[in-house]
Every structure is written in structure tokens, then in C-alpha cells.
Design a protein around this motif. Sequence first.
Motif, mmCIF file in Angstrom:
data_model
loop_
_atom_site.group_PDB
_atom_site.id
_atom_site.type_symbol
_atom_site.label_atom_id
_atom_site.label_comp_id
_atom_site.label_asym_id
_atom_site.label_seq_id
_atom_site.Cartn_x
_atom_site.Cartn_y
_atom_site.Cartn_z
ATOM 1 N N THR A 355 0.824 -1.211 0.000
ATOM 2 C CA THR A 355 0.000 0.000 0.000
ATOM 3 C C THR A 355 0.858 1.260 0.000
ATOM 4 O O THR A 355 0.589 2.220 -0.738
ATOM 5 C CB THR A 355 -0.925 -0.003 1.230
ATOM 6 N N GLU A 356 1.914 1.287 0.839
ATOM 7 C CA GLU A 356 2.771 2.474 0.944
ATOM 8 C C GLU A 356 3.428 2.783 -0.392
ATOM 9 O O GLU A 356 3.448 3.934 -0.851
ATOM 10 C CB GLU A 356 3.845 2.246 2.018
ATOM 11 N N GLU A 357 4.005 1.755 -1.029
ATOM 12 C CA GLU A 357 4.742 1.963 -2.275
ATOM 13 C C GLU A 357 3.807 2.435 -3.398
ATOM 14 O O GLU A 357 4.143 3.354 -4.161
ATOM 15 C CB GLU A 357 5.448 0.671 -2.693
ATOM 16 N N LEU A 358 2.643 1.803 -3.492
ATOM 17 C CA LEU A 358 1.715 2.153 -4.564
ATOM 18 C C LEU A 358 1.138 3.558 -4.364
ATOM 19 O O LEU A 358 1.002 4.326 -5.327
ATOM 20 C CB LEU A 358 0.590 1.118 -4.619
ATOM 21 N N THR A 359 0.829 3.899 -3.113
ATOM 22 C CA THR A 359 0.312 5.244 -2.831
ATOM 23 C C THR A 359 1.354 6.305 -3.177
ATOM 24 O O THR A 359 1.045 7.336 -3.786
ATOM 25 C CB THR A 359 -0.080 5.363 -1.349
ATOM 26 N N SER A 360 2.608 6.060 -2.764
ATOM 27 C CA SER A 360 3.677 7.010 -3.050
ATOM 28 C C SER A 360 3.868 7.193 -4.551
ATOM 29 O O SER A 360 4.041 8.319 -5.045
ATOM 30 C CB SER A 360 4.979 6.529 -2.405
ATOM 31 N N PHE A 361 3.809 6.101 -5.306
ATOM 32 C CA PHE A 361 3.983 6.174 -6.754
ATOM 33 C C PHE A 361 2.888 7.032 -7.393
ATOM 34 O O PHE A 361 3.161 7.870 -8.268
ATOM 35 C CB PHE A 361 3.964 4.767 -7.347
ATOM 36 N N ILE A 362 1.649 6.830 -6.957
ATOM 37 C CA ILE A 362 0.535 7.596 -7.522
ATOM 38 C C ILE A 362 0.691 9.079 -7.218
ATOM 39 O O ILE A 362 0.488 9.941 -8.085
ATOM 40 C CB ILE A 362 -0.801 7.060 -6.976
ATOM 41 N N MET A 363 1.074 9.403 -5.974
ATOM 42 C CA MET A 363 1.215 10.811 -5.595
ATOM 43 C C MET A 363 2.383 11.467 -6.322
ATOM 44 O O MET A 363 2.280 12.612 -6.794
ATOM 45 C CB MET A 363 1.387 10.918 -4.078
ATOM 46 N N LEU A 364 3.508 10.764 -6.415
ATOM 47 C CA LEU A 364 4.668 11.345 -7.092
ATOM 48 C C LEU A 364 4.393 11.551 -8.579
ATOM 49 O O LEU A 364 4.907 12.490 -9.191
ATOM 50 C CB LEU A 364 5.895 10.451 -6.902
ATOM 51 N N SER A 365 3.602 10.651 -9.176
ATOM 52 C CA SER A 365 3.325 10.772 -10.608
ATOM 53 C C SER A 365 2.428 11.965 -10.917
ATOM 54 O O SER A 365 2.296 12.363 -12.075
ATOM 55 C CB SER A 365 2.666 9.488 -11.124
ATOM 56 N N ARG A 366 1.796 12.559 -9.887
ATOM 57 C CA ARG A 366 0.948 13.732 -10.113
ATOM 58 C C ARG A 366 1.772 14.972 -10.441
ATOM 59 O O ARG A 366 1.272 15.930 -11.029
ATOM 60 C CB ARG A 366 0.091 14.015 -8.873
ATOM 61 N N VAL A 367 3.030 14.965 -10.038
ATOM 62 C CA VAL A 367 3.886 16.141 -10.210
ATOM 63 C C VAL A 367 4.568 16.068 -11.571
ATOM 64 O O VAL A 367 5.052 15.013 -11.986
ATOM 65 C CB VAL A 367 4.941 16.202 -9.089
ATOM 66 N N SER A 368 4.603 17.176 -12.268
ATOM 67 C CA SER A 368 5.268 17.219 -13.565
ATOM 68 C C SER A 368 6.740 16.869 -13.409
ATOM 69 O O SER A 368 7.411 17.319 -12.475
ATOM 70 C CB SER A 368 5.137 18.610 -14.186
ATOM 71 N N CYS A 369 7.246 16.058 -14.315
ATOM 72 C CA CYS A 369 8.660 15.663 -14.297
ATOM 73 C C CYS A 369 9.285 15.993 -15.639
ATOM 74 O O CYS A 369 8.888 15.410 -16.659
ATOM 75 C CB CYS A 369 8.797 14.171 -14.009
ATOM 76 N N PRO A 370 10.259 16.934 -15.649
ATOM 77 C CA PRO A 370 10.748 17.678 -14.485
ATOM 78 C C PRO A 370 9.964 18.977 -14.268
ATOM 79 O O PRO A 370 9.370 19.522 -15.188
ATOM 80 C CB PRO A 370 12.194 17.976 -14.864
ATOM 81 N N LEU A 371 10.017 19.458 -13.013
ATOM 82 C CA LEU A 371 9.439 20.756 -12.679
ATOM 83 C C LEU A 371 10.377 21.863 -13.155
ATOM 84 O O LEU A 371 11.589 21.779 -12.958
ATOM 85 C CB LEU A 371 9.240 20.878 -11.166
ATOM 86 N N GLN A 372 9.815 22.887 -13.758
ATOM 87 C CA GLN A 372 10.623 24.020 -14.201
ATOM 88 C C GLN A 372 10.693 25.043 -13.060
ATOM 89 O O GLN A 372 9.669 25.589 -12.646
ATOM 90 C CB GLN A 372 10.003 24.654 -15.449
ATOM 91 N N LEU A 373 11.900 25.274 -12.536
ATOM 92 C CA LEU A 373 12.097 26.184 -11.403
ATOM 93 C C LEU A 373 12.697 27.500 -11.915
ATOM 94 O O LEU A 373 13.633 27.491 -12.725
ATOM 95 C CB LEU A 373 12.998 25.537 -10.357
ATOM 96 N N ALA A 374 12.165 28.621 -11.414
ATOM 97 C CA ALA A 374 12.513 29.927 -11.991
ATOM 98 C C ALA A 374 13.552 30.692 -11.189
ATOM 99 O O ALA A 374 14.269 31.533 -11.750
ATOM 100 C CB ALA A 374 11.256 30.787 -12.137
ATOM 101 N N THR A 375 13.658 30.448 -9.875
ATOM 102 C CA THR A 375 14.608 31.209 -9.053
ATOM 103 C C THR A 375 15.426 30.266 -8.190
ATOM 104 O O THR A 375 15.049 29.099 -7.979
ATOM 105 C CB THR A 375 13.865 32.199 -8.134
#
Length: 693
Positions: A355-375
Amino acid sequence: EVKYVESLADLQNIENTLKGRSNMVFAYVPATGTAEHRAVMEAAFAYGTVHQFVLTTEATLLKDTSNDDVSSAQLLFCHCQRATDLTQPCRRTAMGQALTLLNIHRHLKLMGAPLVTEVAEDPEKVSTLHLQLGLPLVFILSQKETYEADRRTAEFVAWQLLGKAGVALLSRDLVDLNVLLRSNVALKTPDEGVPIKYLVLEDTEEIITLVEDENKVEQIQEVEEEEEEEDEKDNNNQDVQDDQVVEAVSRDKKRELPLEQIRVLTEETFHSALSETSRTVVLFYASWEAVSLAVLRSYVEVADRLKGTQGVLLSRVNCWDWPGVCTKENVTQFPTVKIYQEGERSVTYDGMWGTEELTSFIMLSRVSCPLQLATIDEAEGYLRGEFPPELSSYPHASLLGVFSTATSEASQAFEEAGNVLSGHVTTGMYLEDDALALSRKYAVSPPALLLARSGDRNVEGISLSKQSTQDLVQMIRYELLDVFPEITVQNLPRYLRLRRPFLILFSDGDIGQVESKELLKLVKGRPQEAFVACRWNLKKTPVGYGVLKSYFGTVPSLPVLVWVNLHAGGQVFKFPPELSVTETNILSWLEKLKAGLEIPSSALSEEDWKPPLPAYDFLQMMETAEVPLHTSHPHEDTPAQDLSKKPRRDPTIQEEPSQETKAEKIGSPGRDLRGTAPRLAAREKQGKRHSEL
């Protein structure tokens, strides 16, 4: 009015004029003036305003209508009102009884009844025209998610049984049935006091056979009762089950899972559901397979944890009921989890099924990869785990790529690598003019990676020398590994992929500070490519007791330091217990091992153990695992390899299913009992042992 016809052309002309308007009753009598002829004329007088009656005495015309029996009078009801295609004849339903006025009246009543009746009450209280006329009523058990498919199945059965039995669609969602959840068909007879029989059938042909052969009902029920008795007997004997997963599923199979938060997808709803939310998680599984059912339990827990999460839909597809969907989505093994973004690009989960691994994978996949950082402030906050804020409660490593305008090739490869690793690690990208200042803070120059591990968040600077996507993915996966990891069931496959010797410190709790400090000095002072130095806490991961017993026959005094090379000879060496665990003593001992001066404590078995089927060849999946460059292609799952045995040298080669096999799995629509009912009822025994699959 009764029209008389002498040729097939005359009959077809009448049919064509009636199509889409009204139905036709076509009767054949050997001669006029007979009792059958009189019955037809009297029926025409009563029903002539509703149906068009057509009469013939030509035996050849009856043969042309696909009826070879011309020895007696016949009556056919032609469903022309439903037909709209002038090139196709009207569907015909023959009356199976003698041509009498009473039988004609009964047949026309049945033809006028609804093809399928939808029921939303206790079936014991249901009364239909068929039951009143002495015919049985067949219930197709349905549910909301599979209503359309179940409706088509019910209509297909109704046409086959027209005039012989009624068909009703019974919704499980609206009626609280105290029956087996796996039942898919019920049969109600017109006899008073006879209880409804709930059955488990595989296809529609069995339903038709049941109606035509009443003895078949008792035979099916006897088989089901015998299977239930065998199941109870098996459940009371642990020795019968030779697989821990199957054992757990079998013993707990009667517990109903709360699946309300997991949406059921079918051929009709799959693609539309993918476009409803930004992220759709789909579990592809087989309802008869033990591992699939075990993962389904973890999936339920994941759904409970993610309840109310915006933009995430958890769903499931039973590949036994909907093989066409799974074939199109390139699902070649069960279970498989895919995450679809905006209904298009998909990422396949290749981690552990907890459960922990699958939940973490789903949550991490929600974030754009890679994130564009401006500062630089955003970049520093990202490395501290503060950005993005929705991941602050989920432990994760943060990887930041720092690039200058002159390193566009490396930045493009890093962006593609981030897509591949989506769900496993968060990646960010910094491409601003002051990228050089940020990288120098961590003693590297662009192009470079900054890695902040989960927990201490200490930042490591890593220079980039390789710039292809595949090389970057492999390098990132390697850098994410801990320097001195604690081995668990979840992370063991990652280190086995390295195919290096293991130096393992087994303990019955946390290791002492002295041993930890000495082993860290050893690891940091030597190249990591030489071996994997790790620790194994038996209190947290008790499966290690079995590993030690396979090494030494019994569990030795703890702590114990062990060297084992699974990929070369399988020899096991035990660090001398009289020596203290220091960097100097360990290095001296390793030199003796290299020179062949130490005698191994044991050697692992040379047995060439093979899986029962290529689909269960987990070692081959691990040994030949390659990093996919396109996330729309599925990754291979990589379950943990057994440390107590050597890997096989000649693994079975896994073959892709042929197009013919895939076509067979898809099947003909409308004939299979899908969704609500498991079509593999007769094969339920196969899910008990992996060795039998």
C-alpha cells in the motif's frame, strides 16, 4: 384480412411493406377446411387489427422459409416491426405447439411481451406473463458498472429463448440478495413453492441448455456443492496450499472487499473515463488469479488513503471479462497498474505491491517531471522538500538538474529521463542565467545533478558526463541507491539488479554505532562498483532468518557478517567471529577471500529451478530488465529474488502472445457472461496454486 401467398416473392413483398410498421403471422396448412385452417382464420378475426396474417398451402414455400418439416401445419411469428433493412428478412419465431386456437393465442401473447424485463425487487415476488403461462423466468444478475454489457447479454438470451422462457435483468445494486456474490444467473420456475435457483454459468449456451433440460439445473448445483465442500476441506488444511499468496487469498476469499471507491471500467466506459480527470489509475487484473486478488486488497487500501484527492480517479479492469481492453493497452501480465495523464500518455508501475509503495507512486506521478524552477530560492526550497507542497507528507528524494544555455542536449535528455522516472522520484530543472552560481555552491559545474535524499535532505552534487536518456536513467537509479542500505523486501530487487557480491551484516535489531561507523568508512573508501555493503535487521525483516538457515543450516550467533556472490559460484563466507568488525579487519578478510585463502561456509544449490510458466519467470524479468525510453510501453515487474538460491544460468525465454491468441481472447460480443459474473466459474480451482497455472 388474411392474405394468401403461393410464392416466396409474394411473401417477401408483404414482408417489405410491413417492415418498421407491424408484425406478420405466417401460417402453413396442408389443406383448407381443416381444423388448423379454421384455427388460423379465427385467430385472424381476433388479432387481424394488430398483426398481418398470411396463409399458404404450398409446402415448397414453407421449405424456402428454412423449415424442412412440412408434414404438419406450422405457424411463424415474423418480427417485421423491428426490421428496417429491406435486404434482410424479418426475424421469425416458430410456434412449437400444435396449431390450435388456444396455442396461437398463447404464442401471440408471448410475442407481445417485453423482450427483457428489468427488475428492481425481490425475485421471489416477481410475476411475469411467462410465469403465468407456465414458462420459466431467467434472471441475469447485473450491476451499474456493467449494465450495458449485461443488457446486451440479456437481449441475446431472450431472442434464443423466445417462446420458451422469459428473461429479466436483475440489478444487484437495487436488490439486497442473500446469495453468493459470484452467482450470475437465477432460474425461477412456474411451480409454486419451488425456490429460485442461483447458479454460476460461463456462457449463454449453458442458459439455453438449462431451459431445455431441467435435469441440468440439478447437475450444476451438485457440482457447485461439491466444489464448496472441497474448498472448505482445502481451507482447513494448510498443507494443501503450496504458495503463501494463494493461501492468504483462499482463506480470506469470502470476505467482501469495499470496492465502492474503485470504479469498474468496461469496453464502453474505458476511454471516456480516462478523459474525466487529469490522472486515472487503472488496475488491470484477472479475477481468478491469486496475486491479482491480493493486489486488489492493497488497491482498496490505496483508494481509502487517496479518498477526496483532487484529479485522481482509481479504477479497475477485469481482463477476463474485458480482454479486448487489456490487449489494446498492451497488458501482458497480471496484475498491472497504469497511470494515464489526460487520457493519453501512460506510466506503468513496476514497484512492489504494498500500500505504501503504490500510494507514493501515484502521488509522485501527479507532479510534472521535471518541474521548471525559476529562481534559486525555488530551487533551494525544492531540494529541502518544501516544493511542491502536496508532496510534503510523502517521503521522497528530490533530483535537480542544473543546466546552462550551452548544455541543451543534456537538458533535453534529462527532461526525457524525468518522464521515464515519473512516480519513482521527483525531478526539477533549473535553466536560468545564474545556474553556475547554484551549481558551484555544491562543488559542481553545469551540466550537473543535485540530489537531496529522503530524510536528512543533505544535498550531493553529481557531474554529468553521459548525456543519452538511457544512460541518464540508469545513472539516476544507481545514484538513488543508499550507500549503506538496510535490506527490506521492498528494496532488495534494486540491489540485486546490480549483479554484485553482497557484504551483509545480519543483526536482531539496530546495529551498534561502532559497527555502523566502521562499515561506512569501508564503503566510502572504496568504489561502489566492487560490492554491495548492506545491513539486515531481522526484527524488521524476519524473512532473513530463512536466508541464514539456507546459508548455514541454523541461525548463527548475531550479529554476523556474511559475504555471498549470487552470480559467481554461490559461495557463502562467514566473517571470523573472534575478530572485531573494523574497517582494517574487513579489508584484510576480503583480501584473503580474493586470494582464495578462506574456506567457504557453504555453497548455494546448483539446482536449475524453472517457473511453471514463462509469465511467472520473475528472475528472467529482473535479469533482462531494460529501461524503456517511451513511457507508453509497459515496464516489466521485478519481484524480489530469493537470496537463498543461485540465479538460473539458462532462464526460459518469454514469448509475446501471437495475434491469433489475442484474437481468441477477445471473443464474440454478447455471448459471454461478463462483468457481474465470473465466466471462469468452472476454472476457479486453477487459482489455488501457482504451480498449477
